[in-house]
Design a protein around this motif. Structure first.
Motif, mmCIF file in Angstrom:
data_model
loop_
_atom_site.group_PDB
_atom_site.id
_atom_site.type_symbol
_atom_site.label_atom_id
_atom_site.label_comp_id
_atom_site.label_asym_id
_atom_site.label_seq_id
_atom_site.Cartn_x
_atom_site.Cartn_y
_atom_site.Cartn_z
ATOM 1 N N HIS A 1 0.857 -1.190 0.000
ATOM 2 C CA HIS A 1 0.000 0.000 0.000
ATOM 3 C C HIS A 1 0.878 1.220 0.000
ATOM 4 O O HIS A 1 1.913 1.260 0.655
ATOM 5 C CB HIS A 1 -0.913 -0.011 1.225
ATOM 6 C CG HIS A 1 -1.868 -1.168 1.201
ATOM 7 N ND1 HIS A 1 -3.049 -1.142 0.513
ATOM 8 C CD2 HIS A 1 -1.751 -2.410 1.740
ATOM 9 C CE1 HIS A 1 -3.649 -2.325 0.633
ATOM 10 N NE2 HIS A 1 -2.874 -3.114 1.389
ATOM 11 N N ASP A 2 0.476 2.197 -0.774
ATOM 12 C CA ASP A 2 1.289 3.406 -0.887
ATOM 13 C C ASP A 2 0.395 4.550 -1.361
ATOM 14 O O ASP A 2 -0.830 4.428 -1.374
ATOM 15 C CB ASP A 2 2.464 3.149 -1.850
ATOM 16 C CG ASP A 2 3.546 4.205 -1.716
ATOM 17 O OD1 ASP A 2 4.064 4.381 -0.595
ATOM 18 O OD2 ASP A 2 3.838 4.870 -2.718
ATOM 19 N N GLY A 3 1.051 5.614 -1.779
ATOM 20 C CA GLY A 3 0.327 6.833 -2.175
ATOM 21 C C GLY A 3 -0.457 6.678 -3.468
ATOM 22 O O GLY A 3 -0.647 5.572 -3.960
ATOM 23 N N PRO A 4 -0.893 7.806 -4.050
ATOM 24 C CA PRO A 4 -1.807 7.797 -5.196
ATOM 25 C C PRO A 4 -1.248 7.119 -6.453
ATOM 26 O O PRO A 4 -2.020 6.578 -7.246
ATOM 27 C CB PRO A 4 -2.076 9.276 -5.471
ATOM 28 C CG PRO A 4 -1.075 10.037 -4.668
ATOM 29 C CD PRO A 4 -0.650 9.155 -3.543
ATOM 30 N N THR A 5 0.075 7.133 -6.656
ATOM 31 C CA THR A 5 0.605 6.509 -7.875
ATOM 32 C C THR A 5 0.299 5.017 -7.862
ATOM 33 O O THR A 5 -0.218 4.468 -8.834
ATOM 34 C CB THR A 5 2.121 6.746 -8.012
ATOM 35 O OG1 THR A 5 2.347 8.156 -8.001
ATOM 36 C CG2 THR A 5 2.662 6.173 -9.310
ATOM 37 N N GLU B 1 -1.894 3.424 -5.749
ATOM 38 C CA GLU B 1 -3.313 3.107 -5.520
ATOM 39 C C GLU B 1 -4.170 3.432 -6.744
ATOM 40 O O GLU B 1 -5.043 2.664 -7.127
ATOM 41 C CB GLU B 1 -3.835 3.864 -4.292
ATOM 42 C CG GLU B 1 -3.116 3.510 -2.986
ATOM 43 C CD GLU B 1 -3.126 2.002 -2.652
ATOM 44 O OE1 GLU B 1 -4.131 1.316 -2.954
ATOM 45 O OE2 GLU B 1 -2.109 1.511 -2.095
ATOM 46 N N HIS B 2 -3.905 4.589 -7.371
ATOM 47 C CA HIS B 2 -4.757 5.011 -8.491
ATOM 48 C C HIS B 2 -4.171 4.671 -9.849
ATOM 49 O O HIS B 2 -4.835 4.068 -10.682
ATOM 50 C CB HIS B 2 -5.032 6.518 -8.409
ATOM 51 C CG HIS B 2 -5.797 6.889 -7.190
ATOM 52 N ND1 HIS B 2 -7.118 6.536 -7.014
ATOM 53 C CD2 HIS B 2 -5.432 7.574 -6.070
ATOM 54 C CE1 HIS B 2 -7.535 6.977 -5.830
ATOM 55 N NE2 HIS B 2 -6.522 7.613 -5.239
#
Ligand SMILES: [Zn+2]
Length: 313
Positions: free
Chosen positions: A270-274, A276-277
């Motif tokens: 799990h990590d930031g928007p890069t 996840e999105h």
């Protein structure tokens, strides 16, 4: 080796310099609209090429030609590669204007060969798009196949013409031209592959739809070095830099039916928007494919590549 008449050489050098500026500004592939603007020398306007003629020289040139051009006809969607058009010495084959070597246009190239005069080759990549190659030289006039052999050379060799070459230098020059021609062809294929693939995908990433060509690549499904990994559109995918990188490193994979997957190692983190999105967000969605059937990836290529993704994952 004789030197082209002074006037011709001055126009030529001005053309090369102007072309260098255009490539710096627009990149390797120039639209016809840019080429047709021409260039100036001593305040006088000259053209690089002519829309309808293949062999061109401005009227001020007395001896030889300035440029040759091949065009991809409008409406043609077939990828153009030079493979069926290669001379035994590795040169590009450039067809005579008609069949008579004594015809006015052809004579200018015969003279270019005798004088070893450098020319520009506007190589058609797509309708209205050209990759300029220069300096090129006419290395042979083939009367049997009605064609000129065209060799590419390194830009810095143009200056060598201004001094007389010794025989040993001439031999070195022939070796250099053969090598540079091979490199130029490789580059030409890469450029053409990229253009054809991006056009097939309407200049969008097949995963996320990102539309800026500056950040889009033509990814190979089977790698370049694979004998089947031809630089042809069905072995390509238009991908943005992020998705190309993920695909090349097997962090992202595509099922043969075009459904997008991620490597289990990525899915588990799990990590930031890069992550996840921009990566996880596309799992289970389908690749955006070209509308034309013949432009879509070959299923066989996708299957083989997907196997590799599964193994690595
Ligand atoms: Zn993308």
């Amino acid at each position: 080796m004789p030197i082209p008449s002074d006037n011709d050489q001055a126009i030529r050098l001005a053309a090369f310099k102007a072309l260098e500026g255009l490539v710096e500004r627009y990149g390797d592939v120039l639209p016809w609209e840019v080429i047709q603007e021409g260039f100036t020398l001593h305040g006088e306007q000259h053209l690089f090429a002519n829309r309808t003629r293949g062999i061109f020289w401005p009227r001020q040139m007395q001896q030889t030609a300035l440029s040759i051009k091949t065009t991809v006809p409008r409406g043609s969607r077939v990828a153009r590669y030079d493979d069926d058009n290669v001379a035994s010495d590795g040169a590009f084959l450039y067809k005579f204007q008609g069949t008579d070597v004594e015809a006015r246009d052809n004579r200018r190239l015969v003279r270019a060969q005798r004088l070893d005069a450098p020319l520009i080759y506007f190589y058609g990549i797509e309708p209205g798009l050209y990759q300029p190659l220069w300096p090129v030289y006419i290395s042979d006039v083939d009367l049997a196949s009605h064609s000129f052999h065209v060799m590419v050379s390194a830009p810095e060799t143009v200056k060598q013409l201004q001094s007389t070459l010794r025989v040993a230098d001439a031999k070195m020059l022939a070796v250099e031209r053969r090598y540079t021609t091979v490199q130029a062809k490789k580059r030409l294929h890469q450029v053409a592959f990229r253009r054809h693939v991006l056009r097939a995908y309407e200049e969008r990433c097949a995963v996320c739809g990102f539309p800026r060509t500056e950040l889009l690549d033509a990814a190979h499904i089977l790698p370049d070095h694979d004998v089947r990994g031809h630089a042809e559109v069905p072995n390509g995918l238009a991908l943005c830099r992020l998705h190309h990188g993920a695909f090349d490193t097997n962090l992202m994979g595509f099922r043969p039916n075009g459904v997008i997957e991620l490597a289990p190692s990525l899915l588990a983190t799990h990590d930031g928007p890069t992550l996840e999105h921009a990566l996880k967000g596309f799992v289970g969605k389908s690749l955006l494919m070209p509308r034309a059937d013949e432009m879509r990836p070959k299923k066989l290529y996708l299957e083989e590549r997907y196997e590799r993704f599964r193994k690595v994952g």
